[in-house]
Motif scaffolding. Structure first.
Motif, PDB file in Angstrom:
ATOM      1  N   VAL A  51       0.844  -1.197   0.000  1.00 32.88           N
ATOM      2  CA  VAL A  51       0.000   0.000   0.000  1.00 32.88           C
ATOM      3  C   VAL A  51       0.877   1.243   0.000  1.00 32.88           C
ATOM      4  O   VAL A  51       0.652   2.178  -0.759  1.00 32.88           O
ATOM      5  CB  VAL A  51      -0.944   0.023   1.226  1.00 32.88           C
ATOM      6  CG1 VAL A  51      -1.708   1.342   1.311  1.00 32.88           C
ATOM      7  CG2 VAL A  51      -1.909  -1.150   1.169  1.00 32.88           C
ATOM      8  N   GLN A  52       1.917   1.234   0.845  1.00 32.16           N
ATOM      9  CA  GLN A  52       2.774   2.403   0.991  1.00 32.16           C
ATOM     10  C   GLN A  52       4.189   1.968   1.353  1.00 32.16           C
ATOM     11  O   GLN A  52       4.379   1.000   2.079  1.00 32.16           O
ATOM     12  CB  GLN A  52       2.227   3.308   2.097  1.00 32.16           C
ATOM     13  CG  GLN A  52       2.990   4.588   2.292  1.00 32.16           C
ATOM     14  CD  GLN A  52       2.344   5.491   3.342  1.00 32.16           C
ATOM     15  OE1 GLN A  52       1.323   5.165   3.923  1.00 32.16           O
ATOM     16  NE2 GLN A  52       2.952   6.634   3.583  1.00 32.16           N
ATOM     17  N   VAL A  53       5.157   2.698   0.838  1.00 28.99           N
ATOM     18  CA  VAL A  53       6.550   2.558   1.253  1.00 28.99           C
ATOM     19  C   VAL A  53       6.881   3.833   2.024  1.00 28.99           C
ATOM     20  O   VAL A  53       6.799   4.932   1.474  1.00 28.99           O
ATOM     21  CB  VAL A  53       7.504   2.387   0.045  1.00 28.99           C
ATOM     22  CG1 VAL A  53       8.945   2.288   0.513  1.00 28.99           C
ATOM     23  CG2 VAL A  53       7.120   1.167  -0.784  1.00 28.99           C
ATOM     24  N   SER A  67       4.416   1.227  -4.130  1.00 28.94           N
ATOM     25  CA  SER A  67       2.972   1.085  -3.900  1.00 28.94           C
ATOM     26  C   SER A  67       2.337   0.403  -5.095  1.00 28.94           C
ATOM     27  O   SER A  67       2.639   0.731  -6.240  1.00 28.94           O
ATOM     28  CB  SER A  67       2.321   2.456  -3.700  1.00 28.94           C
ATOM     29  OG  SER A  67       2.819   3.068  -2.550  1.00 28.94           O
ATOM     30  N   GLY A  68       1.479  -0.566  -4.826  1.00 24.84           N
ATOM     31  CA  GLY A  68       0.798  -1.296  -5.886  1.00 24.84           C
ATOM     32  C   GLY A  68       1.451  -2.613  -6.258  1.00 24.84           C
ATOM     33  O   GLY A  68       0.833  -3.440  -6.928  1.00 24.84           O
ATOM     34  N   ASP A  69       2.691  -2.844  -5.824  1.00 25.03           N
ATOM     35  CA  ASP A  69       3.347  -4.114  -6.123  1.00 25.03           C
ATOM     36  C   ASP A  69       2.630  -5.247  -5.389  1.00 25.03           C
ATOM     37  O   ASP A  69       2.296  -5.116  -4.212  1.00 25.03           O
ATOM     38  CB  ASP A  69       4.813  -4.106  -5.686  1.00 25.03           C
ATOM     39  CG  ASP A  69       5.681  -3.208  -6.540  1.00 25.03           C
ATOM     40  OD1 ASP A  69       5.207  -2.721  -7.584  1.00 25.03           O
ATOM     41  OD2 ASP A  69       6.850  -3.002  -6.150  1.00 25.03           O
ATOM     42  N   GLU A  70       2.419  -6.344  -6.080  1.00 26.58           N
ATOM     43  CA  GLU A  70       1.821  -7.526  -5.469  1.00 26.58           C
ATOM     44  C   GLU A  70       2.912  -8.321  -4.768  1.00 26.58           C
ATOM     45  O   GLU A  70       3.968  -8.580  -5.333  1.00 26.58           O
ATOM     46  CB  GLU A  70       1.160  -8.392  -6.537  1.00 26.58           C
ATOM     47  CG  GLU A  70       0.532  -9.655  -5.980  1.00 26.58           C
ATOM     48  CD  GLU A  70      -0.037 -10.553  -7.054  1.00 26.58           C
ATOM     49  OE1 GLU A  70      -0.745 -11.497  -6.676  1.00 26.58           O
ATOM     50  OE2 GLU A  70       0.229 -10.342  -8.258  1.00 26.58           O
ATOM     51  N   ILE A  71       2.660  -8.723  -3.526  1.00 24.02           N
ATOM     52  CA  ILE A  71       3.592  -9.569  -2.781  1.00 24.02           C
ATOM     53  C   ILE A  71       3.176 -11.017  -3.026  1.00 24.02           C
ATOM     54  O   ILE A  71       2.036 -11.390  -2.736  1.00 24.02           O
ATOM     55  CB  ILE A  71       3.572  -9.240  -1.280  1.00 24.02           C
ATOM     56  CG1 ILE A  71       4.002  -7.793  -1.053  1.00 24.02           C
ATOM     57  CG2 ILE A  71       4.469 -10.211  -0.507  1.00 24.02           C
ATOM     58  CD1 ILE A  71       3.821  -7.312   0.374  1.00 24.02           C
ATOM     59  N   ILE A  72       4.089 -11.823  -3.571  1.00 23.74           N
ATOM     60  CA  ILE A  72       3.737 -13.221  -3.857  1.00 23.74           C
ATOM     61  C   ILE A  72       4.470 -14.214  -2.970  1.00 23.74           C
ATOM     62  O   ILE A  72       4.089 -15.379  -2.894  1.00 23.74           O
ATOM     63  CB  ILE A  72       3.965 -13.572  -5.347  1.00 23.74           C
ATOM     64  CG1 ILE A  72       5.406 -13.351  -5.762  1.00 23.74           C
ATOM     65  CG2 ILE A  72       2.997 -12.775  -6.221  1.00 23.74           C
ATOM     66  CD1 ILE A  72       5.726 -13.868  -7.161  1.00 23.74           C
ATOM     67  N   GLY A  73       5.519 -13.750  -2.273  1.00 18.09           N
ATOM     68  CA  GLY A  73       6.242 -14.655  -1.395  1.00 18.09           C
ATOM     69  C   GLY A  73       7.088 -13.904  -0.395  1.00 18.09           C
ATOM     70  O   GLY A  73       7.504 -12.779  -0.631  1.00 18.09           O
TER      71      GLY A  73
END
Length: 122
Positions: A51-53, A67-73
């Protein structure tokens, strides 16, 4: 290293947008944080995302996550089906540094969409 491709991804319509996948290892600060807030996750959202860095944190100084990056692992473990609180605990549970696998969705300005405001600061 976990093969996130087999474990997580499914064939979906990206509406003409491109996806870049990667991973980053971030050294934590004295408070055991990397300086991001996360949103989404089970049971309502199928993905977790940044959401935010926060400024002047390990994540902002590294510059990879946005912001907006999907966390996959996290640390070689998929986050599929997990809540944002579970993922925050996974990040906080790593000593000294943590590796985050992510997807970046690249869209033209007119295609960008807002995200839900549910957050967890880690």
């Amino acid at each position: 290293m976990v093969d996130y491709e087999d474990d997580y991804f499914m064939d979906e319509d990206k509406m003409g947008m491109t996806v870049t996948s990667g991973s980053v290892t971030i050294t934590k600060d004295a408070s055991n944080l990397i300086g991001i807030s996360i949103g989404g996750g089970a049971p309502l959202c199928p993905c977790l995302y940044v959401v935010q860095v926060f400024d002047n944190t390990p994540a902002s100084k590294d510059g990879t996550l946005q912001s907006g990056d999907e966390i996959i692992g996290v640390a070689g473990t998929t986050v599929k089906g997990r809540t944002k609180v579970e993922v925050a605990k996974m990040i906080q549970g790593s000593e000294g540094e943590v590796t985050i696998a992510y997807n970046k969705l690249h869209a033209e300005r007119k295609q960008e969409i807002g995200r839900a405001s549910c957050r967890e600061r880690v």
